[in-house]
Design a protein around this motif. Structure first.
Motif, PDB file in Angstrom:
ATOM      1  N   THR A  50       0.856  -1.186   0.000  1.00 38.50           N
ATOM      2  CA  THR A  50       0.000   0.000   0.000  1.00 38.50           C
ATOM      3  C   THR A  50       0.894   1.239   0.000  1.00 38.50           C
ATOM      4  O   THR A  50       2.102   1.151   0.233  1.00 38.50           O
ATOM      5  CB  THR A  50      -0.919   0.055   1.243  1.00 38.50           C
ATOM      6  N   THR A  96       1.514 -14.020   9.569  1.00 41.25           N
ATOM      7  CA  THR A  96       2.404 -13.121   8.843  1.00 41.25           C
ATOM      8  C   THR A  96       3.823 -13.413   9.303  1.00 41.25           C
ATOM      9  O   THR A  96       4.198 -13.096  10.432  1.00 41.25           O
ATOM     10  CB  THR A  96       2.047 -11.649   9.120  1.00 41.25           C
ATOM     11  N   GLY A 122      -9.202 -10.966   4.509  1.00 42.45           N
ATOM     12  CA  GLY A 122     -10.433 -10.195   4.634  1.00 42.45           C
ATOM     13  C   GLY A 122     -11.648 -11.102   4.716  1.00 42.45           C
ATOM     14  O   GLY A 122     -11.726 -12.006   5.530  1.00 42.45           O
ATOM     15  N   LEU A 141       0.633  -4.858   4.466  1.00 39.16           N
ATOM     16  CA  LEU A 141      -0.527  -5.621   4.916  1.00 39.16           C
ATOM     17  C   LEU A 141      -0.128  -6.963   5.520  1.00 39.16           C
ATOM     18  O   LEU A 141       0.824  -7.605   5.068  1.00 39.16           O
ATOM     19  CB  LEU A 141      -1.493  -5.847   3.750  1.00 39.16           C
ATOM     20  N   GLU A 170      -3.973 -11.481   7.645  1.00 38.25           N
ATOM     21  CA  GLU A 170      -5.396 -11.296   7.923  1.00 38.25           C
ATOM     22  C   GLU A 170      -5.997 -10.214   7.030  1.00 38.25           C
ATOM     23  O   GLU A 170      -7.161 -10.310   6.614  1.00 38.25           O
ATOM     24  CB  GLU A 170      -5.606 -10.945   9.397  1.00 38.25           C
ATOM     25  N   ASP A 171      -5.209  -9.179   6.719  1.00 37.05           N
ATOM     26  CA  ASP A 171      -5.690  -8.126   5.821  1.00 37.05           C
ATOM     27  C   ASP A 171      -5.937  -8.680   4.422  1.00 37.05           C
ATOM     28  O   ASP A 171      -6.908  -8.300   3.752  1.00 37.05           O
ATOM     29  CB  ASP A 171      -4.663  -6.996   5.736  1.00 37.05           C
TER      30      ASP A 171
END
Length: 344
Positions: free
Chosen positions: A26, A59, A45, A38, A41-42
């Protein structure tokens, strides 16, 4: 090693490890362009709501694909093996596409389980029009959970195509359909939420067993990859050996040819380190006995060079580095390259 499948009435458990990459990038206030930010979990979604799956996510790193290292892959392997032991039907590894083919081949060489590893990523970051990350992740989850994926080792799922890690390579710098498997082609496709394989699972070579702490050893034992070029002098090879390289991969011309000067440098190197020769062309195999001039494949084989066969230079480097971390002698290195690089 075979893990007993879950009860058919249960939802399959798929473990997802994120290492970063374009799919996780991002914008930020740190400067122009996107950067990996990110978490797993991002990325997931609400994607899992459309799949009848249980997903366990972690992660493990947040880095661009070009910065993924053997230490990270070693930690990812340990985590993935633990997830399989805890009941996962398959594992998805998400990372940057710059080194996705290499990471996939690392897992292919060392993964001993029937449960599959599926690697995926994205060519367009989440803020770009037509971002492909969510669709690729759904496809990877679908492949990882499918019973038909068992015993297929490591695969790549992108653009609703399924490729074997053994063959797949990044063949375009930026297009969404960047990955191809010439000359073998994809082995399956994801259609209407299910994976369809075109062929039965083949026989995989036995996994290379890494000793305890081998990921650290592999990270330390950097194997350079040098390209044979017009009028190549061989000086870089001499320098690599003098600097302590434990082995070298040469991306050679055509079917495995180098200049006379490079051949001389290879002959000087061979008493000290293994030298593997692969084709730099991007498709096709190395030869062994067709050409006989100085620097030809037959000349190099006679010196004691290991030919990579159908393995591209990048995958040859992964295999050599893994073998060195496992403490393989020259004879085993030759055997493993014949087993994994030849088709006959």
């Amino acid at each position: 090693m075979v893990h007993t499948p879950q009860n058919e009435s249960e939802r399959p458990l798929v473990a997802v490890a994120s290492l970063g990459g374009t799919i996780a990038m991002t914008t930020s206030g740190e400067g122009p362009g996107v950067r990996p930010k990110l978490a797993a979990e991002d990325l997931l979604g609400g994607l899992t709501e459309q799949l009848n799956l249980e997903v366990r996510a972690a992660t493990l790193a947040t880095v661009p694909g070009a910065s993924v290292g053997f230490d990270t892959l070693g930690r990812c392997y340990d985590w993935a093996a633990g997830q399989v032991a805890a009941g996962a039907a398959g594992v998805v590894v998400v990372q940057g596409t710059d080194t996705l083919e290499e990471a996939g081949y690392f897992f292919e060489t060392v993964w001993p389980y029937q449960e599959p590893v599926v690697v995926t990523g994205a060519m367009r970051h989440p803020g770009a029009p037509g971002a492909d990350g969510p669709a690729n992740l759904v496809a990877a989850l679908t492949v990882a959970a499918a019973p038909a994926s068992r015993a297929r080792g490591c695969m790549l799922a992108m653009g609703d195509e399924v490729h074997l890690a053994r063959w797949v390579r990044k063949a375009n710098s930026s297009r969404p359909d960047a990955f191809s498997s010439a000359p073998a082609g994809p082995i399956g496709a994801v259609v209407e939420g299910a994976v369809h394989f075109f062929h039965p699972a083949g026989i995989r070579p036995p996994a290379i067993e890494l000793p305890l702490g081998a990921s650290d050893a592999a990270a330390a034992a950097d194997v350079p990859m040098l390209e044979a070029t017009l009028d190549g002098s061989g000086q870089l090879l001499d320098a690599a050996v003098a600097a302590g390289a434990p082995g070298v991969v040469i991306a050679a011309c055509g079917v495995g040819h180098v200049s006379e000067a490079m051949a001389d440098a290879i002959e000087r190197a061979l008493p000290h380190v293994p030298v593997v020769v692969a084709s730099r062309t991007g498709s096709g195999t190395t030869f062994r006995r067709t050409y006989g001039f100085r620097g030809s494949e037959a000349d190099l084989v006679a010196m004691g060079v290991t030919m990579a066969g159908w393995l591209c230079p990048r995958k040859a480097r992964i295999l050599l580095r893994t073998l060195l971390a496992a403490g393989a002698e020259r004879s085993r290195t030759e055997e493993e390259f014949r087993r994994r690089g030849d088709l006959g």
